[in-house]
Design a protein around this motif. Structure first.
Motif, PDB file in Angstrom:
ATOM      1  N   GLY A   1       0.830  -1.189   0.000  1.00 15.79           N
ATOM      2  CA  GLY A   1       0.000   0.000   0.000  1.00 15.79           C
ATOM      3  C   GLY A   1       0.865   1.239   0.000  1.00 15.79           C
ATOM      4  N   VAL A   2       0.261   2.366   0.341  1.00 16.48           N
ATOM      5  CA  VAL A   2       0.935   3.655   0.305  1.00 16.48           C
ATOM      6  C   VAL A   2       0.802   4.341   1.654  1.00 16.48           C
ATOM      7  CG1 VAL A   2       0.970   5.950  -0.764  1.00 16.48           C
ATOM      8  CG2 VAL A   2       0.514   3.917  -2.164  1.00 16.48           C
ATOM      9  N   TYR A   3       1.898   4.906   2.121  1.00 16.58           N
ATOM     10  CA  TYR A   3       1.887   5.782   3.298  1.00 16.58           C
ATOM     11  C   TYR A   3       2.012   7.193   2.727  1.00 16.58           C
ATOM     12  CZ  TYR A   3       2.564   6.952   8.235  1.00 16.58           C
ATOM     13  OH  TYR A   3       2.411   7.436   9.513  1.00 16.58           O
ATOM     14  N   PHE A   4       0.913   7.941   2.723  1.00 16.93           N
ATOM     15  CA  PHE A   4       0.883   9.203   1.987  1.00 16.93           C
ATOM     16  C   PHE A   4       1.132  10.401   2.894  1.00 16.93           C
ATOM     17  CE2 PHE A   4      -1.272  12.768  -0.189  1.00 16.93           C
ATOM     18  CZ  PHE A   4      -0.495  12.772  -1.337  1.00 16.93           C
ATOM     19  N   ASP A   5       2.109  11.228   2.502  1.00 19.98           N
ATOM     20  CA  ASP A   5       2.439  12.457   3.219  1.00 19.98           C
ATOM     21  C   ASP A   5       1.909  13.644   2.418  1.00 19.98           C
ATOM     22  OD1 ASP A   5       3.964  14.863   3.992  1.00 19.98           O
ATOM     23  OD2 ASP A   5       5.098  13.494   5.269  1.00 19.98           O
ATOM     24  N   VAL A   6       0.974  14.390   2.997  1.00 11.33           N
ATOM     25  CA  VAL A   6       0.282  15.434   2.238  1.00 11.33           C
ATOM     26  C   VAL A   6       1.190  16.633   1.936  1.00 11.33           C
ATOM     27  CG1 VAL A   6      -1.955  14.739   3.160  1.00 11.33           C
ATOM     28  CG2 VAL A   6      -0.681  16.571   4.305  1.00 11.33           C
ATOM     29  N   GLY A   7       2.190  16.875   2.789  1.00 14.92           N
ATOM     30  CA  GLY A   7       3.094  17.989   2.546  1.00 14.92           C
ATOM     31  C   GLY A   7       4.221  17.637   1.595  1.00 14.92           C
ATOM     32  N   ASN A   8       4.715  16.411   1.683  1.00 16.01           N
ATOM     33  CA  ASN A   8       5.828  15.978   0.827  1.00 16.01           C
ATOM     34  C   ASN A   8       5.518  16.130  -0.652  1.00 16.01           C
ATOM     35  OD1 ASN A   8       7.586  15.266   2.837  1.00 16.01           O
ATOM     36  ND2 ASN A   8       7.469  13.055   2.501  1.00 16.01           N
ATOM     37  N   ILE A   9       4.257  15.963  -1.004  1.00 15.10           N
ATOM     38  CA  ILE A   9       3.898  15.889  -2.423  1.00 15.10           C
ATOM     39  C   ILE A   9       3.802  17.259  -3.075  1.00 15.10           C
ATOM     40  CG2 ILE A   9       1.351  16.052  -2.455  1.00 15.10           C
ATOM     41  CD1 ILE A   9       3.576  13.320  -4.026  1.00 15.10           C
ATOM     42  N   MET A  10       3.856  18.321  -2.284  1.00 14.84           N
ATOM     43  CA  MET A  10       3.590  19.656  -2.818  1.00 14.84           C
ATOM     44  C   MET A  10       4.602  20.093  -3.881  1.00 14.84           C
ATOM     45  SD  MET A  10       0.776  20.818  -1.571  1.00 14.84           S
ATOM     46  CE  MET A  10       0.846  22.604  -1.750  1.00 14.84           C
ATOM     47  N   TYR A  11       5.799  19.501  -3.868  1.00 16.18           N
ATOM     48  CA  TYR A  11       6.802  19.937  -4.837  1.00 16.18           C
ATOM     49  C   TYR A  11       6.567  19.352  -6.227  1.00 16.18           C
ATOM     50  CZ  TYR A  11       9.658  15.635  -5.122  1.00 16.18           C
ATOM     51  OH  TYR A  11      10.105  14.354  -5.365  1.00 16.18           O
ATOM     52  N   VAL A  12       5.685  18.350  -6.335  1.00 16.70           N
ATOM     53  CA  VAL A  12       5.402  17.769  -7.649  1.00 16.70           C
ATOM     54  C   VAL A  12       3.914  17.683  -7.971  1.00 16.70           C
ATOM     55  CG1 VAL A  12       7.513  16.419  -7.840  1.00 16.70           C
ATOM     56  CG2 VAL A  12       5.515  15.419  -6.712  1.00 16.70           C
ATOM     57  N   GLY A  13       3.038  18.017  -7.039  1.00 18.72           N
ATOM     58  CA  GLY A  13       1.625  17.850  -7.337  1.00 18.72           C
ATOM     59  C   GLY A  13       0.715  18.332  -6.239  1.00 18.72           C
ATOM     60  N   TYR A  14      -0.505  17.826  -6.274  1.00 13.59           N
ATOM     61  CA  TYR A  14      -1.558  18.252  -5.360  1.00 13.59           C
ATOM     62  C   TYR A  14      -2.032  17.044  -4.551  1.00 13.59           C
ATOM     63  CZ  TYR A  14      -1.464  22.174  -8.568  1.00 13.59           C
ATOM     64  OH  TYR A  14      -1.051  23.233  -9.343  1.00 13.59           O
ATOM     65  N   PRO A  15      -1.985  17.130  -3.231  1.00 13.36           N
ATOM     66  CA  PRO A  15      -2.307  15.945  -2.419  1.00 13.36           C
ATOM     67  C   PRO A  15      -3.703  15.404  -2.661  1.00 13.36           C
ATOM     68  CG  PRO A  15      -2.116  17.933  -1.050  1.00 13.36           C
ATOM     69  CD  PRO A  15      -1.583  18.277  -2.393  1.00 13.36           C
ATOM     70  N   GLU A  16      -4.669  16.297  -2.907  1.00 18.36           N
ATOM     71  CA  GLU A  16      -6.032  15.802  -3.102  1.00 18.36           C
ATOM     72  C   GLU A  16      -6.139  14.936  -4.354  1.00 18.36           C
ATOM     73  OE1 GLU A  16      -5.970  20.181  -4.575  1.00 18.36           O
ATOM     74  OE2 GLU A  16      -5.102  18.987  -2.938  1.00 18.36           O
ATOM     75  N   ASP A  17      -5.349  15.242  -5.401  1.00 21.44           N
ATOM     76  CA  ASP A  17      -5.347  14.404  -6.605  1.00 21.44           C
ATOM     77  C   ASP A  17      -4.795  13.024  -6.297  1.00 21.44           C
ATOM     78  OD1 ASP A  17      -6.244  16.665  -7.869  1.00 21.44           O
ATOM     79  OD2 ASP A  17      -4.477  16.946  -9.125  1.00 21.44           O
ATOM     80  N   TRP A  18      -3.662  13.000  -5.594  1.00 20.62           N
ATOM     81  CA  TRP A  18      -3.039  11.723  -5.253  1.00 20.62           C
ATOM     82  C   TRP A  18      -3.967  10.866  -4.398  1.00 20.62           C
ATOM     83  CZ3 TRP A  18       2.359   9.998  -5.639  1.00 20.62           C
ATOM     84  CH2 TRP A  18       3.096  10.781  -6.544  1.00 20.62           C
ATOM     85  N   ILE A  19      -4.627  11.489  -3.432  1.00 14.34           N
ATOM     86  CA  ILE A  19      -5.528  10.739  -2.562  1.00 14.34           C
ATOM     87  C   ILE A  19      -6.669  10.132  -3.373  1.00 14.34           C
ATOM     88  CG2 ILE A  19      -7.221  10.968  -0.689  1.00 14.34           C
ATOM     89  CD1 ILE A  19      -5.304  13.190   0.457  1.00 14.34           C
ATOM     90  N   GLY A  20      -7.255  10.922  -4.263  1.00 12.96           N
ATOM     91  CA  GLY A  20      -8.358  10.415  -5.071  1.00 12.96           C
ATOM     92  C   GLY A  20      -7.957   9.266  -5.979  1.00 12.96           C
TER      93      GLY A  20
END
Length: 281
Positions: free
Chosen positions: A181-200
């Motif tokens: 699975g995935v352990y998702f960090d909402v702040g880490n992703i900001m340099y390449v994308g949008y966390p809400e997109d990744w979550i969806g």
């Protein structure tokens, strides 16, 4: 919805006897210990010592939902050196052992890197080769995790690798194990994308969430900040989490933490953590 504090927020040799009570007093439900080379939890930590950490948490009234790792930056899972790849797998095996003994259901894993600014002797790995090695490594590790009842949560980190939610989802599917699975960090992703997109897109593959915040107008680790002080849209993040049915831990990670009295961040960010939980409904 339960909340926790990751020990990534502190040093590898942090005093858990000091920190665990502070986490509990601040009103959190759990803690995330972190495996390292020489810290309180490492490759040589005995079963007795692992169980002592579990008891320390229990005696304080805390759960241990997950176990993180520091040492996979220095030991790249997709290294060009087979001995380093083997050491990385051994580290993850130790994580699985620690998690099973502590009652945690998830481990946070760095899935290797293509390039890295954090390792003391960083390698440069070709992207497609890194992907193939990553799938092979986790196919080897997944059966052990399945038997232990532990999920392997690959984290989105600054590794110049798995830079799209579609790619991360594909990797999990290519491994083909219910333990992946995935352990998702909402702040880490900001340099390449949008966390809400990744979550969806990742949806039910998300095992755990790290709460962090990041200012996109800055650069580097210094751009991480207190929750609500950065550019993560937590309204959209919580909407996305609700939409995919996420109902597990929200764990605060302050990395880097305050320069002085880092334990204060546990308290100063609790109001924001509670507000995020409130938005989850």
């Amino acid at each position: 919805m339960k909340t926790g504090v990751s020990m990534f927020s502190f040093t590898e040799d942090a005093d858990l006897r000091h920190l665990f009570p502070l986490v509990k007093q601040a009103g959190y439900d759990g803690v995330e210990p972190v495996l390292s080379e020489n810290g309180y939890l490492n490759q040589n930590t005995s079963e007795r010592e692992i169980l002592e950490i579990k008891k320390m948490a229990q005696d304080t009234g805390l759960e241990i939902p997950s176990v993180g790792v520091w040492s996979l930056w220095e030991n790249n899972l997709v290294s060009n050196d087979p001995s380093i790849r083997q050491k990385a797998e051994d580290i993850i095996k130790k994580q699985i052992e620690c998690a099973a003994l502590m009652g945690a259901d998830t481990i946070l894993v760095v899935p290797g890197y293509v390039g890295c600014d954090f390792a003391s002797k960083p390698e440069r790995i070709r992207y497609d080769v890194a992907y193939e090695r990553c799938v092979k490594g986790f196919r080897s590790l997944a059966p052990l995790a399945e038997r232990a009842g532990v999920s392997i949560g690959i984290e989105n980190v600054w590794n110049r690798f798995l830079l799209s939610p579609l790619e991360m989802k594909r990797l999990v599917q290519d491994v083909g194990s219910p333990a992946m699975g995935v352990y998702f960090d909402v702040g880490n992703i900001m340099y390449v994308g949008y966390p809400e997109d990744w979550i969806g897109i990742l949806g039910s593959l998300i095992r755990k969430i790290h709460l962090s915040d990041y200012r996109t107008g800055q650069a580097g680790l210094g751009a991480f900040t207190d929750l609500f002080a950065g550019d993560v849209d937590f309204v959209k993040v919580t909407e996305a989490l609700r939409a995919v049915g996420y109902n597990d831990y929200l764990t605060l990670e302050m990395l880097p933490n305050y320069k002085q009295f880092p334990e204060v961040s546990i308290v100063s960010n609790k109001v924001a953590v509670d507000r995020i939980c409130g938005m989850m409904g």
